[in-house]
Write a protein that holds these residues in place. Structure first.
Motif, short mmCIF file in Angstrom:
data_model
loop_
_atom_site.label_atom_id
_atom_site.label_comp_id
_atom_site.label_asym_id
_atom_site.label_seq_id
_atom_site.Cartn_x
_atom_site.Cartn_y
_atom_site.Cartn_z
N GLU A 236 0.89 -1.18 -0.05
CA GLU A 236 -0.09 0.00 -0.07
C GLU A 236 0.79 1.34 0.04
OE1 GLU A 236 0.54 -1.74 2.76
OE2 GLU A 236 0.76 -0.73 4.54
N SER A 237 2.13 1.00 0.34
CA SER A 237 2.86 2.38 0.28
C SER A 237 4.31 2.07 -0.19
CB SER A 237 3.15 2.97 1.74
OG SER A 237 3.83 2.06 2.50
N GLY A 238 5.06 3.19 -0.62
CA GLY A 238 6.46 2.81 -1.08
C GLY A 238 7.45 2.45 0.04
N GLN B 242 1.14 17.43 11.36
CA GLN B 242 0.72 16.07 11.95
C GLN B 242 0.29 15.07 11.07
OE1 GLN B 242 -1.94 16.86 15.29
NE2 GLN B 242 -0.06 17.47 16.52
N THR C 219 -3.06 18.92 10.92
CA THR C 219 -2.78 17.66 10.12
C THR C 219 -2.50 17.93 8.74
OG1 THR C 219 -3.70 15.49 9.73
CG2 THR C 219 -5.26 17.24 10.16
N THR D 272 -0.08 13.40 3.51
CA THR D 272 0.03 13.32 2.06
C THR D 272 1.14 14.75 1.62
OG1 THR D 272 -1.90 14.66 1.49
CG2 THR D 272 -2.00 12.44 1.83
N ARG D 273 1.49 14.67 0.56
CA ARG D 273 2.21 15.62 0.13
C ARG D 273 1.41 16.92 -0.28
NH1 ARG D 273 7.11 14.44 -4.54
NH2 ARG D 273 7.44 12.79 -2.98
N ALA D 274 0.32 16.72 -1.00
CA ALA D 274 -0.69 17.67 -1.36
C ALA D 274 -1.11 18.57 0.00
CB ALA D 274 -2.06 17.20 -2.19
N LYS E 203 1.45 20.45 1.50
CA LYS E 203 1.68 21.83 0.90
C LYS E 203 0.78 22.96 1.24
CE LYS E 203 2.66 23.96 -3.57
NZ LYS E 203 2.67 24.18 -4.96
N GLU E 204 -0.62 22.23 1.39
CA GLU E 204 -1.82 23.43 1.60
C GLU E 204 -1.66 23.82 2.99
OE1 GLU E 204 -5.36 21.69 0.23
OE2 GLU E 204 -6.41 23.34 1.30
N VAL E 205 -1.33 23.04 3.82
CA VAL E 205 -1.27 23.45 5.35
C VAL E 205 -0.03 24.38 5.41
CG1 VAL E 205 -0.92 22.76 7.63
CG2 VAL E 205 -2.67 21.18 5.98
N ASP F 24 7.08 12.98 3.25
CA ASP F 24 6.04 13.28 2.14
C ASP F 24 5.42 14.68 2.35
OD1 ASP F 24 6.29 11.57 0.17
OD2 ASP F 24 4.57 10.05 1.03
N GLN G 9 7.83 22.88 -0.99
CA GLN G 9 7.36 23.71 -2.26
C GLN G 9 6.89 25.02 -1.90
OE1 GLN G 9 5.33 20.91 -4.77
NE2 GLN G 9 7.32 19.49 -4.82
N ASP H 90 12.98 10.88 -1.84
CA ASP H 90 12.62 12.08 -2.04
C ASP H 90 13.28 13.30 -0.98
OD1 ASP H 90 11.88 11.58 -4.43
OD2 ASP H 90 9.54 11.75 -4.07
N TYR I 62 10.63 2.40 -3.17
CA TYR I 62 9.86 3.51 -2.36
C TYR I 62 8.77 4.22 -3.47
CZ TYR I 62 12.35 3.53 2.03
OH TYR I 62 12.66 3.17 3.17
N ARG J 257 -6.10 27.42 -4.32
CA ARG J 257 -6.44 25.94 -3.96
C ARG J 257 -7.81 25.53 -4.51
NH1 ARG J 257 -2.72 23.37 -3.48
NH2 ARG J 257 -0.94 24.38 -2.71
N ILE K 229 2.25 19.56 -6.51
CA ILE K 229 3.22 18.97 -5.55
C ILE K 229 4.46 18.40 -6.46
CG2 ILE K 229 1.53 18.55 -3.69
CD1 ILE K 229 1.45 15.54 -4.78
N ASN L 242 -3.53 9.32 -2.83
CA ASN L 242 -4.09 10.46 -2.37
C ASN L 242 -4.71 11.45 -3.28
OD1 ASN L 242 -3.67 9.75 0.39
ND2 ASN L 242 -1.48 9.86 -0.19
N LEU M 151 -7.98 26.35 8.32
CA LEU M 151 -6.51 26.15 8.47
C LEU M 151 -5.79 27.30 9.24
CD1 LEU M 151 -5.34 24.32 5.26
CD2 LEU M 151 -5.90 23.19 7.55
N SER N 91 -6.54 19.94 14.92
CA SER N 91 -7.00 19.40 13.71
C SER N 91 -8.24 18.54 13.81
CB SER N 91 -5.86 18.78 12.90
OG SER N 91 -5.05 17.79 13.98
#
Lengths: 317, 500, 346
Positions: free
Chosen positions: A33-35, A154, A186, A190-192, A195-197, A220, A227, A250, A317, C50, C236, C243, C288, C294
């Protein structure tokens, strides 16, 4: 890769026991399920090959019943030992008893089960709290007496890695009043989301100028956050220190580029210590301790990140 | 009188589904309720079973006024219903179905043994000796029907309404069901039997009531009726004066018309046997027949609603592709379907958009009609067909039935078709609009349009048709022209089946 | 025409304004925008950027829902298209082919959904559930289960570049919204889609090519998901098959609903759906920024969404009218006969 797994399972089931003089070990893996888990599978196969062990691999596709079936077939084949990475913690008693009756030692990899600990030989795993602790200690040593406002990405809310890695980090910075966690949110591992948080952290903390360090519960999220920091016009690794956990390829790339500062390895090599313990047990019946903790090694930019990247790249990975 | 209904009236937006209907049911009789689609049978039943609230009139059961507000209330009062589709639970056992909601209990728990014993005993009374512990779904529809009846009788016990109970049964099963029904009649129940199989009506019922257009036409003892009279009652025969006056024109020597199109051997298994049809320019062809005879099916094959499996259609220029509505439209056909609500109007869209829809579809999406163009079109037809709506932007679903029908006619007239198929164009429409639509048909044909009209109103067919084709048992059985067209000839052609 | 169009989206505009005010209360500098390196920076700009994936998905979803369907697969299609683009870039096939392949993958996914719905006749929720479930596996096969990282500046530009100071993702969804709105309203497509959404059978009998239109609608949804997937992947610089777009189909459906479009098909407004998407993104970003723990994120979001939906519900609006009129009736002039709230037979 999945196809290989299936073929290996088929081969394992086709072979009958006791044919080879080398030791035979069955390995029931959760899935891919994961790298990280793919890397664990690759390393386990490598370790077995190095030691001349005949490894029977079975991919359970995230299903406990597949794992139980695989263990039963290993028992029927009369393997010399069984490695089990359990998908869930409960429901293993009867199949572990069957293995015990057949006098086949079972070693648990990276996850624990709720069964009585005399049903298995030992469990190999990392200590999640310790990982957070190592990351925190690195930050404490790196910033010295300087004031440092930390933001924390987190893991998935309520998951045990998120809870333990948060606690370990807090234990390490306790008593160092110059270090303060100012924002914690949190990023769902995930990477996305990372980034957003991170973008919202930067907005909330004066464009990022008030942030001294980022602690991410996995690499991740750190890669995503790097970025975001770059896009905000800051220099990750210098303006904002970055420490995270897992040590996936990475993040070594990022460290080689000077964008990340440190990572704590969750080693996918759980099989090495397991095989060592098994070898001692087979040789003279030495009983290993019930929990073998893997090393939570800290890597920084000084540890040849490019070399690490190259070494890890091929592990799946 | 066990059950008596007086002046029952029920109105829906745009239609008066029941208009002062009287109905009586005696204990120990089977009373058949007949009528074409939209005659008001199901509305009457739904008022009796509490599914609808009536607007006016009264219902008395054993002399006491009742106003059931739900089917369960009607059941408690003594009125039970069994529908065409068995409305029991196929995944429960027979015994559970029979006892559902009133299971025998022991120490607060369902007593399975008592329940099964009860079920066995109940079904023995119907001559049925089956394993009541098996799932209901294991048994044939006929047995399920009988179980449904047994349950309804056990719950209600005074009036039993059978709504098309035989629709999916074979002859032997029908006989089995009828024996059960006769047994119940002899026990003193009043039974309302709804069916459109005339044979069954004659075989089973003591009295017959015929409804048409929401009104009671007649109630008579079955033995005093013959098939022809019954069909006359169902399809109607009294002509409205106005229509008669205008109809007087045709009859003497139909003119020779140039042929518009010719269908040969058009048919589809399970729908309609292969038929031939010639259509002359400016001709009105009527399709007569009872419900389920194949009249609507013939119309649907001609418009490509269902593709024909056999046969061809051709005009002067060669073969016409009737494989889908789109190809039929391309050939200059139009079709106003029987069920306006589900097949005709696009309810939430405006009158304007509904009128423009077919034209826009033919032009393709890349060539939109401007809003001004649509408004002009809509205004034009609202005036021409006298569509009563507050404005063109009103959702068409809010219009009355007659005005909805006119909107659909407008949709097709905007296409200027050469062949227009109208399936029951006047069903559920008030008298005024009814006459207007018949006028319009005549006006259009004088302009050279050919029209095929399907109708269960004989007077209407006779009034407008140059030629009437009679459909029976999925076959075109007779063709009447000019002076041959009369109620008598049509009814005889429909009824002939018996003679054969 | 214009005032009418404005009246349609007024509730959404008011809601958005209210949410913005609420967020500004807990985060005072919310509305501040500054220029840095020639690009606009600020929370509002972040929201525009976003909000791109959910905004794009909402555009396609609006069309599908207008046809009385639903597309549960869009989140998964995002993952597939991102994986396709990243694979093409990593294999060095160049930017052009990568973009074309990703868009083609989105169209193919839409064609599959449309085929199942329009030709085979499977219910949309079931038909698209198939791809929703299977699609992540497909994406994982393409990326071989890992995050496929790339550093191609051209593809990354789609996610984090900016033109005229405005982030590229924001420009992309704005352009898509305008283009699709024009396509729907300047051609007859809008009318024909609404017609099949209200009554497919009647429309088909009137000569509307319902089958082709339905397939086209799902393909449009697939295309929107492809662009959204490209943006998410570019953002990203990596294709995360596990995901990318996860659960985003639900946010997209929510955006369409907050946009006041009926799930029963028929009348639709793309502008309103896009505003719905912005409302959701403002809530997400606002939570956020507010800095709550969270654990509260989802509960806060759900609470706000429920409040919005209750405030927008037609029944409440009717009751409000009634209440206002009865008040004005009390305070003097007798109000004219109050229209009853529309009764429906079903």
């Amino acid at each position: 890769m999945k196809l290989n797994g299936l073929l290996a399972t088929a081969a394992a089931l086709a072979l009958t026991a006791g044919a080879a003089s080398a030791q035979t070990v069955g390995f029931s893996q959760i899935g891919s399920e994961s790298g990280w888990r793919a890397a664990e599978t690759t390393l386990t196969k490598q370790q077995a090959e190095e030691r001349g062990i005949d490894l029977k691999f079975s991919d359970a596709q995230q299903k406990q019943e597949n794992q139980i079936a695989a263990i039963r077939s290993f028992v029927a084949q009369g393997v010399d030992a069984i490695l089990l990475a359990p998908v869930v913690a409960t429901g293993w008693d009867s199949v572990l008893e069957e293995a015990q009756e057949a006098e086949i030692p079972v070693v648990l990899l990276d996850r624990q089960v709720d069964s009585s600990d005399d049903l298995y030989l030992t469990a190999v795993g990392s200590d999640l709290v310790h990982e957070g602790n190592v990351a925190g200690q690195w930050l404490v040593e790196t910033v010295g007496d300087k004031e440092c406002r930390v933001v924390e990405l987190q893991g998935t809310t309520g998951s045990s890695p998120a809870i333990d890695r948060a606690n370990g980090f807090r234990q390490a910075i306790e008593g160092h009043d110059n270090i303060e966690i100012v924002r914690s949110q949190t990023g769902d591992f995930t990477r996305a989301q990372g980034k957003e948080v991170m973008e919202s952290f930067l907005q909330a903390e004066n464009g990022g100028k008030d942030i001294c360090a980022l602690y991410a519960h996995n690499d991740d999220m750190a890669v995503g956050a790097i970025q975001a920091i770059k896009e905000a016009g800051l220099n990750p690794g210098e303006d904002i220190l970055i420490v995270s956990i897992d040590a996936v390829p990475d993040i070594f790339q990022a460290m080689a580029d000077g964008d990340a500062n440190a990572t704590v390895e969750l080693t996918p090599n759980m099989a090495g210590p397991a095989f060592d313990a098994l070898a001692a047990y087979w040789a003279d019946g030495t009983m290993p301790p019930k929990f073998i903790q893997t090393e939570s090694k800290l890597y920084t930019q000084a540890d040849d990140p490019m070399g690490q990247y190259e070494a890890k790249k091929g592990l799946g990975y | 009188m066990l059950l008596s209904v007086q002046s029952l009236t029920k109105t829906f937006p745009g239609t008066r589904a029941l208009d002062g209907v009287d109905f009586e049911l005696a204990a120990g009789e089977v009373h058949a309720l007949l009528g074409e689609n939209g005659a008001g049978k199901s509305t009457l039943i739904k008022c009796l079973t509490g599914a609808y609230r009536r607007d006016a009139g009264e219902i008395r059961l054993e002399g006491a006024r009742i106003s059931p507000r739900s089917t369960s209330e009607a059941q408690e009062l003594g009125i039970g219903t069994v529908y065409q589709e068995v409305n029991l639970l196929p995944n429960l056992t027979v015994a559970q179905n029979l006892a559902f909601g009133r299971e025998p209990r022991r120490f607060g728990l369902v007593d399975g043994r008592a329940m099964r014993a009860m079920a066995r005993e109940t079904l023995m009374g119907y001559g049925l000796d089956i394993d009541v512990g098996r799932d209901l779904g294991c048994y044939s529809v006929a047995i399920q029907q009988i179980i449904a009846i047994a349950r309804a009788v056990a719950l209600s016990g005074k009036v039993l309404i059978l709504d098309e109970p035989t629709a999916s049964l074979d002859a032997r099963e029908v006989e089995m069901l009828f024996d059960v029904v006769r047994g119940l009649r002899d026990r003193g129940l009043g039974i309302v039997f709804v069916s459109h199989f005339l044979d069954q009506v004659f075989a089973l019922s003591d009295r017959v009531t015929v409804l048409r257009n929401g009104q009671k036409v007649v109630t008579e003892a079955t033995r005093d009726l013959d098939r022809v009279r019954l069909i006359e009652h169902m399809l109607g025969r009294v002509l409205e004066d106005e229509v008669v006056a205008q109809a007087a024109g045709h009859g003497a020597g139909a003119p020779i018309r140039p042929e518009l199109l010719r269908a040969e051997g058009l048919g589809r298994r399970g729908m309609i046997e292969p038929f031939d049809l010639r259509v002359g320019v400016g001709e009105v062809i009527g399709l007569a027949g009872l419900l389920g005879s194949g009249r609507t099916e013939s119309a649907e094959l001609l418009f490509g609603v269902r593709a024909a499996q056999t046969g061809t259609a051709r005009d002067a220029d060669g073969e016409i592709d009737l494989s889908s509505p789109r190809t039929a439209i391309a050939a200059g056909f139009g079709f106003a379907p029987e069920d306006r609500k589900t097949d005709g109007i696009v309810g939430d869209l405006s009158v304007r958009e509904n009128i423009a829809l077919a034209l826009q579809a033919r032009r393709g999406w890349t060539r939109p009609m401007s809003r001004a163009e649509q408004v002009r079109l809509a205004k034009d037809y609202i005036a021409r067909l006298d569509i009563r709506t507050s404005d063109a932007e009103k959702p068409v679903g809010q219009l009355s039935g007659g005005n909805q029908q006119k909107v659909i006619l407008a949709r097709w007239l905007a296409m200027n078709p050469r062949f227009l198929i109208l399936d029951e164009p006047t069903r559920g429409i008030d008298v005024g609009a009814h006459a207007e639509i018949l006028h319009l048909i005549r006006e259009l044909t004088s302009g050279g349009m050919s029209i095929l009209i399907v109708s269960s109103e004989l007077d209407e067919l006779i009034a407008v048709s140059d030629r009437v084709i009679v459909v029976r048992d999925r076959r075109h059985v007779a063709e009447l022209t000019g002076a041959e067209i009369s109620t008598e000839t049509i009814v005889r052609a429909i009824a002939e089946e018996d003679a054969a | 025409m214009m005032p009418q169009a404005l009246r349609r989206v007024l509730p959404q505009i008011l809601t958005l304004a209210a949410v913005v005010m609420l967020v500004t209360l807990v985060f005072p500098t919310f509305l501040s925008i500054s220029v840095s390196d020639g690009r606009l920076v600020g929370p509002v700009i972040d929201i525009l950027k976003r909000g791109a994936p959910i905004g794009l998905l909402a555009i396609g979803m609006t069309l599908v829902i207008a046809s009385r369907g639903i597309d549960l697969s869009v989140g998964t299609v995002m993952a597939i298209c991102g994986a396709v683009a990243a694979t093409a870039i990593v294999n060095g096939w160049g930017l052009g082919p990568a973009l074309l392949l990703a868009l083609a993958a989105g169209l193919a996914a839409g064609l599959w959904n449309g085929f199942l719905v329009a030709v085979i006749g499977i219910q949309p929720i079931v038909a698209t559930l198939i791809l929703m479930t299977a699609g992540r596996g497909i994406a994982q096969l393409i990326t071989e289960g890992r995050i496929l990282t790339f550093s191609h500046p051209g593809l990354a530009f789609l996610g984090s570049g900016s033109l005229f100071g405005i982030p590229v993702p924001a420009l992309l969804w704005l352009a898509a919204a305008i283009a699709v709105t024009l396509l729907m309203r300047r051609t007859a497509l809008g009318l024909l889609i609404e017609a099949i959404g209200v009554n497919r059978r009647a429309s088909a009998l009137a000569g509307v090519n319902a089958r082709v239109l339905l397939i086209a609608v799902y393909m449009a949804s697939g295309l929107c998901a492809a662009v959204a997937g490209l943006i998410a992947t570019a953002d990203i610089r990596g294709a995360d098959a596990n995901n990318a777009g996860l659960w985003l189909e639900l946010d997209a459906i929510l955006a369409v609903v907050i946009g006041g479009n009926s799930l029963m098909g028929g009348r639709f407004s793309i502008a309103a759906s896009v505003l719905g998407a912005l409302i959701i993104q403002t809530i997400d970003t606002g939570i956020l920024l507010a800095g709550f723990p969270s654990e509260y994120n989802l509960v806060l979001k759900a609470a706000l969404v429920i409040i919005i939906l209750i405030l927008q519900s037609p029944r409440l609006a009717a009751d409000w009218q009634l209440w206002r009129r009865s008040r004005s009736g009390l305070s003097g002039s007798h109000a004219a006969a109050t229209p009853k709230p529309k009764e429906s037979l079903r």
